[in-house]
Design a protein around this motif. Structure first.
Motif: not given
Length: 624
Positions: A455, A458-459, A462, A485, A488, A490
């Motif tokens: 996560i 990924q943040q 992106p 996840a 959000e 994601l």
């Protein structure tokens, strides 16, 4: 006369954090890119209210499910961005705060920045004891937050509003300093969080913390160049510091010019692409045959950005050349001086560039290049064999799973793992194609790291496909952030491997005479041991219940198809597979690892293991 702004301590801290930046090589990042939080009575009216008042533009907020996992997510974010950006984590007093300790230890051991903001007791003692407050009979100022002191690079408890100013500045200094960074803790008494104060306006001015690239000392550099020029069998050990300082191109330039071969730690893998002629893969207990063979005969080991864990040194048994010497290039003197090395204390990129310039015209002997080139070719065949599945309709082994993933990922994908049997297989076999593709947390090897770290990655980036690889043991430790996840949106990819227990520890247990005691997920048998049928646990159904799209794969072909589908999806997706644990496709360890074995035992397995232990430990060296 300077003007002031009246805010609570929590409001002032959030506003201060929102205007802190790092800058290196002219590129600027937000130092604190967002805040993770779970609220309770210790922070809901302080930091919680302040985050609400500041708004998402000033300080993005991320809702977590477990405090330890929130730290792991922040660490994943920081590592992906080369330690130039961090995240904060706020918790309530009590168990929320103590849940931070494992994550804080992981961050500090791996030299990765994270800001921890746990609630604390009342500074005024107006209410004492509080709900969830630890009472100490002789030290009234102790709270559970003191458990964070040994795992933090900087710790302070803010008893008064004005104390925040110097403490916050020190916190930013440590977080942004590559030689000091790790977990930073500001413990916040809950009454102080809500207390108003007239803050000098200058406290909220934009600040840029410039991340230094210290150059090597000329005397140290000259000694290093002399050592390299006189070495017949030099070997580079690439550590995580190469990635953190973005020194991959500098390493490649040095290696292209000199022909010095490169091995890598878990944190340093990917410093060279896997197909570079001088990249020999992992070193140490989980290393490749060619890397470990060269390590045993190297006369100069050049450590770059590594802290030399026992896995790297094979518990002090790997570097066997009687004349071996060490040359360590590191941002910290603490790590540079390990193994009685010559030192070059500097930024990795600056140091490698200086070495390349000073070594102009120097190259290792052609016979040495031919030797390690042939070894690399032999190991490439080992990898191909481990990845290959003769029957596409068979249940995949774990190494065949890695082969299927290797066929699906692109250069930009990030593969995350931390614990179990996977780190060994990945270190030996994974073909890293870019600097950040291989993301192994092996400083603390913390079960439960992978999903929240995915996560965080990924943040941070992106558009990057991210894969969290976990076994059932790790999954059961911390699946909670799958909900995050999903919330959000994601699109992390979870590869969930069912092998009915702690497979890695089971194998280790067997090798040290423990007979796999307590490592299988099975019913109790009539004799009281856990040797009955496997537990009927459906982890895929569990992942689905948390909101993941789930793909079940039973064969090699189905696995490859499921992985491709997951990569193409824009939703959080789980690929579930039960692997074949009976068929051995993993190459054996090429070097030893010291796990002490019982000196006295009545069981034959332990007696035999002790005999082997005594044989191995006799090869340990103290390098002076």
């Amino acid at each position: 006369m300077s003007t002031t702004i009246r805010l609570t301590v929590a409001q002032a801290l959030v506003r201060f954090l929102s205007v802190q930046y790092t800058e290196r090589d002219g590129v600027r990042h937000r130092l604190i890119a967002g805040t993770w939080g779970i609220f309770g009575h210790g922070n809901v009216a302080g930091i919680g209210q302040a985050l609400l008042e500041a708004g998402e533009d000033a300080m993005p907020f991320h809702q977590g499910r477990n405090e330890q996992a929130m730290v792991h997510a922040a660490v994943g974010h920081a590592r992906q961005l080369n330690r130039l950006s961090a995240q904060a984590v706020t918790t309530s007093i009590g168990p929320g705060a103590t849940n931070l300790v494992t994550g804080a230890a992981l961050a500090t051991i791996n030299r990765l920045p994270v800001l921890l903001l746990p609630g604390d007791y009342f500074a005024t003692r107006a209410a004492d004891p509080l709900l969830q407050q630890l009472e100490h009979p002789t030290e009234a100022d102790v709270s559970v937050n003191d458990t964070l002191r040994p795992v933090s690079r900087f710790f302070d408890r803010i008893h008064r509003p004005e104390a925040l100013i110097p403490s916050a500045l020190q916190a930013m200094r440590v977080l942004s300093d590559p030689a000091e960074t790790g977990a930073v803790t500001l413990a916040l008494p809950q009454d102080v969080q809500a207390e108003a104060y007239d803050w000098p306006e200058e406290f909220f001015a934009e600040r840029v913390w410039r991340v230094r690239r210290p150059a090597p000392d000329p005397v140290e550099l000259a000694a290093a160049v002399e050592a390299i020029r006189s070495a017949r069998r030099p070997l580079i050990v690439a550590g995580g510091g190469i990635h953190h300082s973005e020194a991959e191109k500098a390493l490649k330039a040095l290696v292209d010019a000199t022909g010095i071969p490169v091995t890598s730690t878990q944190a340093g893998k990917g410093s060279l692409r896997h197909d570079h002629p001088a990249d020999l893969g992992g070193i140490g207990h989980t290393g490749t045959a060619v890397a470990d063979d060269l390590a045993r005969t190297a006369d100069l080991v050049i450590g770059v950005g590594t802290r030399y864990s026992d896995f790297t040194t094979a518990s002090g048994t790997l570097f066997q050349n009687p004349d071996v010497r060490f040359l360590n290039l590191n941002i910290t003197g603490f790590d540079a001086h390990k193994l009685a090395a010559r030192t070059v204390v500097c930024d990795a990129r600056a140091g490698l560039e200086a070495l390349a310039s000073a070594l102009e015209g120097h190259r290792v002997d052609a016979a040495y290049e031919a030797e390690y080139g042939a070894g690399k070719e032999r190991w490439d065949q080992v990898v191909a064999q481990a990845y290959r599945a003769a029957d596409e309709n068979a249940v995949p082994t774990q190494t065949q799973l890695l082969g299927a993933l290797d066929a699906v990922v692109g250069d930009e994908d990030v593969v995350i793992n931390a614990a179990g049997s996977l780190p060994g297989d990945l270190h030996k076999l994974w073909r890293a194609r870019s600097p950040r593709q291989y993301h192994l947390e092996y400083g603390y090897s913390c079960m439960g790291y992978e999903i929240p770290a995915a996560i965080g990655v990924q943040q941070a980036t992106p558009d990057t496909p991210v894969w969290a690889l976990v076994g059932d043991g790790t999954y059961l430790m911390m699946p909670t952030e799958l909900v995050t996840a999903v919330q959000e949106g994601l699109p992390i990819n979870l590869v969930l491997i069912q092998n009915h227990g702690y497979a890695s520890i089971g194998g280790l247990s067997e090798s040290v005479g423990g007979e796999r005691f307590g490592t299988s997920y099975r019913y109790r048998a009539a004799d009281g041991t856990f040797s009955g049928a496997p537990l009927p646990v459906d982890l895929a159904a569990n992942a689905a219940s948390l909101g993941m799209d789930v793909l079940r794969a039973k064969t090699v072909r189905e696995l490859r198809e499921a992985l491709a589908t997951a990569r193409a999806s824009d939703r959080p997706t789980c690929v579930y597979v039960e692997t074949d644990t009976a068929t051995a496709t993993t190459p054996p360890a090429e070097a030893w690892w010291d796990v002490p074995v019982a000196q006295t035992a009545s069981r034959e397995a332990a007696v035999e293991a002790r005999t082997e232990y005594d044989r191995q430990v006799s090869a340990r060296r103290t390098h002076l």
